[in-house]
Design a protein around this motif. Sequence first.
Motif, PDB file in Angstrom:
ATOM      1  N   SER A  99       0.833  -1.206   0.000  1.00 30.10           N
ATOM      2  CA  SER A  99       0.000   0.000   0.000  1.00 30.10           C
ATOM      3  C   SER A  99       0.869   1.258   0.000  1.00 30.10           C
ATOM      4  O   SER A  99       0.435   2.319  -0.468  1.00 30.10           O
ATOM      5  CB  SER A  99      -0.932  -0.001   1.216  1.00 30.10           C
ATOM      6  OG  SER A  99      -0.196   0.002   2.429  1.00 30.10           O
ATOM      7  N   ASN A 100       2.091   1.158   0.524  1.00 31.62           N
ATOM      8  CA  ASN A 100       3.021   2.288   0.446  1.00 31.62           C
ATOM      9  C   ASN A 100       3.347   2.615  -1.005  1.00 31.62           C
ATOM     10  O   ASN A 100       3.287   3.765  -1.432  1.00 31.62           O
ATOM     11  CB  ASN A 100       4.314   1.966   1.197  1.00 31.62           C
ATOM     12  CG  ASN A 100       4.224   2.296   2.677  1.00 31.62           C
ATOM     13  OD1 ASN A 100       3.398   3.099   3.100  1.00 31.62           O
ATOM     14  ND2 ASN A 100       5.078   1.679   3.473  1.00 31.62           N
ATOM     15  N   VAL A 101       3.719   1.582  -1.758  1.00 29.72           N
ATOM     16  CA  VAL A 101       4.160   1.792  -3.147  1.00 29.72           C
ATOM     17  C   VAL A 101       2.985   2.208  -4.038  1.00 29.72           C
ATOM     18  O   VAL A 101       3.069   3.193  -4.776  1.00 29.72           O
ATOM     19  CB  VAL A 101       4.826   0.522  -3.705  1.00 29.72           C
ATOM     20  CG1 VAL A 101       5.294   0.759  -5.149  1.00 29.72           C
ATOM     21  CG2 VAL A 101       5.999   0.105  -2.834  1.00 29.72           C
ATOM     22  N   GLY A 145      11.348   4.999  -0.340  1.00 26.08           N
ATOM     23  CA  GLY A 145      11.616   4.702  -1.746  1.00 26.08           C
ATOM     24  C   GLY A 145      10.444   5.061  -2.631  1.00 26.08           C
ATOM     25  O   GLY A 145      10.597   5.738  -3.656  1.00 26.08           O
ATOM     26  N   ALA A 146       9.256   4.630  -2.241  1.00 28.51           N
ATOM     27  CA  ALA A 146       8.069   4.881  -3.061  1.00 28.51           C
ATOM     28  C   ALA A 146       7.726   6.359  -3.124  1.00 28.51           C
ATOM     29  O   ALA A 146       7.195   6.839  -4.135  1.00 28.51           O
ATOM     30  CB  ALA A 146       6.877   4.099  -2.513  1.00 28.51           C
ATOM     31  N   ILE A 182       6.170   3.249 -13.772  1.00 30.41           N
ATOM     32  CA  ILE A 182       5.535   1.938 -13.573  1.00 30.41           C
ATOM     33  C   ILE A 182       6.587   0.876 -13.289  1.00 30.41           C
ATOM     34  O   ILE A 182       6.441   0.040 -12.390  1.00 30.41           O
ATOM     35  CB  ILE A 182       4.689   1.570 -14.804  1.00 30.41           C
ATOM     36  CG1 ILE A 182       3.499   2.524 -14.946  1.00 30.41           C
ATOM     37  CG2 ILE A 182       4.196   0.123 -14.706  1.00 30.41           C
ATOM     38  CD1 ILE A 182       2.721   2.358 -16.237  1.00 30.41           C
ATOM     39  N   LEU A 183       7.681   0.900 -14.060  1.00 35.61           N
ATOM     40  CA  LEU A 183       8.742  -0.096 -13.878  1.00 35.61           C
ATOM     41  C   LEU A 183       9.426   0.066 -12.522  1.00 35.61           C
ATOM     42  O   LEU A 183       9.717  -0.928 -11.843  1.00 35.61           O
ATOM     43  CB  LEU A 183       9.773   0.032 -15.002  1.00 35.61           C
ATOM     44  CG  LEU A 183       9.299  -0.359 -16.401  1.00 35.61           C
ATOM     45  CD1 LEU A 183      10.409  -0.114 -17.428  1.00 35.61           C
ATOM     46  CD2 LEU A 183       8.878  -1.831 -16.438  1.00 35.61           C
ATOM     47  N   LEU A 184       9.667   1.318 -12.115  1.00 33.47           N
ATOM     48  CA  LEU A 184      10.331   1.542 -10.831  1.00 33.47           C
ATOM     49  C   LEU A 184       9.436   1.111  -9.675  1.00 33.47           C
ATOM     50  O   LEU A 184       9.911   0.474  -8.716  1.00 33.47           O
ATOM     51  CB  LEU A 184      10.711   3.012 -10.701  1.00 33.47           C
ATOM     52  CG  LEU A 184      11.544   3.391  -9.474  1.00 33.47           C
ATOM     53  CD1 LEU A 184      12.829   2.573  -9.422  1.00 33.47           C
ATOM     54  CD2 LEU A 184      11.872   4.892  -9.490  1.00 33.47           C
ATOM     55  N   ALA A 185       8.153   1.423  -9.751  1.00 31.27           N
ATOM     56  CA  ALA A 185       7.217   0.971  -8.717  1.00 31.27           C
ATOM     57  C   ALA A 185       7.176  -0.549  -8.661  1.00 31.27           C
ATOM     58  O   ALA A 185       7.117  -1.146  -7.576  1.00 31.27           O
ATOM     59  CB  ALA A 185       5.823   1.541  -8.992  1.00 31.27           C
ATOM     60  N   SER A 186       7.222  -1.192  -9.829  1.00 32.22           N
ATOM     61  CA  SER A 186       7.236  -2.659  -9.885  1.00 32.22           C
ATOM     62  C   SER A 186       8.492  -3.219  -9.236  1.00 32.22           C
ATOM     63  O   SER A 186       8.449  -4.261  -8.567  1.00 32.22           O
ATOM     64  CB  SER A 186       7.143  -3.124 -11.339  1.00 32.22           C
ATOM     65  OG  SER A 186       5.939  -2.666 -11.947  1.00 32.22           O
ATOM     66  N   CYS A 187       9.629  -2.536  -9.426  1.00 32.49           N
ATOM     67  CA  CYS A 187      10.872  -2.975  -8.791  1.00 32.49           C
ATOM     68  C   CYS A 187      10.767  -2.901  -7.270  1.00 32.49           C
ATOM     69  O   CYS A 187      11.212  -3.813  -6.560  1.00 32.49           O
ATOM     70  CB  CYS A 187      12.038  -2.116  -9.272  1.00 32.49           C
ATOM     71  SG  CYS A 187      12.525  -2.374 -10.991  1.00 32.49           S
ATOM     72  N   PHE A 188      10.182  -1.818  -6.772  1.00 35.39           N
ATOM     73  CA  PHE A 188       9.997  -1.683  -5.326  1.00 35.39           C
ATOM     74  C   PHE A 188       9.102  -2.804  -4.790  1.00 35.39           C
ATOM     75  O   PHE A 188       9.392  -3.404  -3.743  1.00 35.39           O
ATOM     76  CB  PHE A 188       9.371  -0.325  -4.998  1.00 35.39           C
ATOM     77  CG  PHE A 188      10.272   0.854  -5.239  1.00 35.39           C
ATOM     78  CD1 PHE A 188      11.642   0.724  -5.178  1.00 35.39           C
ATOM     79  CD2 PHE A 188       9.745   2.103  -5.527  1.00 35.39           C
ATOM     80  CE1 PHE A 188      12.493   1.812  -5.394  1.00 35.39           C
ATOM     81  CE2 PHE A 188      10.569   3.202  -5.746  1.00 35.39           C
ATOM     82  CZ  PHE A 188      11.942   3.049  -5.680  1.00 35.39           C
TER      83      PHE A 188
END
Length: 434
Positions: A99-101, A145-146, A182-188
């Motif tokens: 839920s953070n990300v 991070g998010a 989108i890709l960075l959020a997916s990495c997190f």
Amino acid sequence: MGTILTTMAVLLFGGLSIGIWVGLTLAITGSLALFIFRPIPVDRLIAQYAWNVMTTQELLALPLFIVMGEILFRTRISTSLFKGLAPWASLLPGKLLHSNVIGCSIFAAISGSSAATTQIVGRVTLAELNRRNYDKRISMGSLAGAGTLGFLVPPSNIMIVYGVLAQVSVLKLFAAGLIPAILLASCFMAWIMIHTTWNKSLIPEEESFATMPWRERFASLKHLAPVALLIGAVLGSMYGGLVTPSEAAAAGVVGALAIAGFQKDLSVEKLKEVGLGAVKTCSMIALIILGASILGSASAFLGVGQAAATFVQELHLSPVALLFVLFIGYILLGSFLEGFSIIVITLPIVLPMVLAAGFNAIWFGIFLVIAVEIVQVHPPIGFNLFVIQGITGEKLSVITKATLPYLVLLILFGIALIVFPQIALWLPEQLGLK
């Protein structure tokens, strides 16, 4: 040229070291450099240049997006986000940590600010995660991070500033940032799943959402509906070519007022707070933009950018090696300056070098945003770290250590962007944006 560079460096860092505002320092440095080294009417030049810059059409979107963020900042939007996301995030490994990300990704699309995103989402999620016995370190780290996504997810305030200073399309920048976001959020999220799978003690064994009926899960989506409609209207109308960023921002303000009214969070007192908050933020950003523009103009008149480009060419660095040098340089500068200041101070010198090396200005804008995101969680200046400290009261050293995996992910993502520039360039090309 050595005398010019030394004088400008002394003026710039001298002003910053004694506490003069960044925008004023930039303006003073550029003005005095022109006055000393060029026999031209500096006052007339700066007056006309200031008018041209501050009346730029692309800049009109910035205060409107700031007002939209200020309105939603003072609503119960973060509580609604958690209610809508929690039943679905609990299905993934790592459960409510996601839920953070996801919350930061959504709120970033309506705030344009990393610090605001971190604060608004964190006020709700950290309290809930702590109440449910999630490990504090991974809760704080994932939020830090998010929260950086506030700069990458369009509409981003820092992208608008870059677009104005670099004289490139703000709409292209917004489109270029979407896939990287989108890709960075997916990495997190992937790291959260891996980390919590390795160490199951980080999350509670029992979760109240585990037995929730699917009917209730789908019903919880109603909490996301207002924000989803607002984001869809703002971004969809821009990418669809129906409106300009400024027009979309105006529609966003109206939509934010509608959401606040629907949630019965709109009052005269809150409207006053919105107005004052927006004026303060806009004034600060406008002063920095003006100062950076004056410094950039002075650098161009004095040949600083060309001299820097010539110097780099004489080093015989490959284009990729140049980017890695700049990337490391920005990370090191992050130990002394916050990200916004780094961009406006270095752009007049760095951009001509990058363009001369054959790189795309739109791509470089996204590259710079990633560098600024690193600065947001990079000690000792990392602003997101201080925001989380204000929410939790934890020691800065504890928060910094918890954020380290996400800092590494950001650095690796920046390297990936250098190696695969189409990550940022593919969508603007497909949309055929001008």
